[in-house]
Design a protein around this motif. Structure first.
Motif, short mmCIF file in Angstrom:
data_model
loop_
_atom_site.label_atom_id
_atom_site.label_comp_id
_atom_site.label_asym_id
_atom_site.label_seq_id
_atom_site.Cartn_x
_atom_site.Cartn_y
_atom_site.Cartn_z
N GLN A 15 0.92 -1.35 0.16
CA GLN A 15 0.10 -0.11 0.06
C GLN A 15 0.87 1.31 0.11
O GLN A 15 1.75 1.27 0.67
CB GLN A 15 -0.83 -0.15 1.34
N VAL A 16 0.53 2.11 -0.84
CA VAL A 16 1.37 3.64 -1.02
C VAL A 16 0.20 4.66 -0.80
O VAL A 16 -0.81 4.56 -1.75
CB VAL A 16 1.99 3.48 -2.25
N GLN A 17 0.38 5.63 0.01
CA GLN A 17 -0.37 6.87 0.13
C GLN A 17 0.56 7.98 -0.44
O GLN A 17 1.64 8.11 -0.10
CB GLN A 17 -0.92 7.01 1.54
N ARG A 64 -1.70 2.40 -10.12
CA ARG A 64 -2.35 1.70 -9.00
C ARG A 64 -2.77 2.55 -7.94
O ARG A 64 -3.82 2.70 -7.40
CB ARG A 64 -1.55 0.64 -8.58
N TYR A 65 -1.83 3.61 -7.55
CA TYR A 65 -2.10 4.60 -6.22
C TYR A 65 -2.11 5.77 -6.90
O TYR A 65 -1.37 6.29 -7.64
CB TYR A 65 -0.98 4.24 -5.35
N GLY A 109 5.45 4.53 3.22
CA GLY A 109 5.76 3.29 2.95
C GLY A 109 6.96 3.04 2.21
O GLY A 109 7.52 3.83 1.78
#
Length: 122
Positions: free
Chosen positions: A1-3, A110-111, A26
């Motif tokens: 998961q990357v924010q 994706r993010y 992350g």
């Protein structure tokens, strides 16, 4: 998961400069290619620039080539977009995004960050 969190947007006169930053959470940031996209009012979101995970390869939209520079600092988990010679048509919400490959295709990312507004006055 990357924010992802963008910053650095604002109001600037035509011909001016801004530097956008996008900081990721992350420890996997350095595994991803990073891209910048923008969406102007009433228009679809479009590709601006992308950079490989190492920073060794970059890719630009024709509309910003020679004016914008994308870079990254993996030690700081941050990607930058230096924007020079800004034009009113650069006005948009700018988004950073992470992908596994260095591509311009939005669906491969994706993010996504929440976006930062850039307004260029004439």
């Amino acid at each position: 998961q990357v924010q992802l969190v963008e910053s650095g947007g604002g109001l600037v006169q035509a011909g001016g400069s801004l530097r956008l930053s996008c900081t990721a959470s992350g420890r996997t940031f350095r595994q991803y290619a990073m891209g910048w996209f923008r969406q102007a009012p009433g228009k679809e979101r479009e590709f601006v620039a992308a950079i490989s995970w190492s920073g060794g390869s970059t890719y630009y939209a024709d509309s910003v080539k020679g004016r914008f520079t994308i870079s990254r600092d993996n030690a700081k988990n941050t990607v930058y977009l230096q924007m020079n010679s800004l034009k009113p048509e650069d006005t948009a919400v700018y988004y950073c995004a992470a992908a596994e490959l260095l591509v311009a295709t939005q669906s491969e990312y994706r993010y996504w960050g929440q976006g930062t507004q850039v307004t260029v006055s004439s």
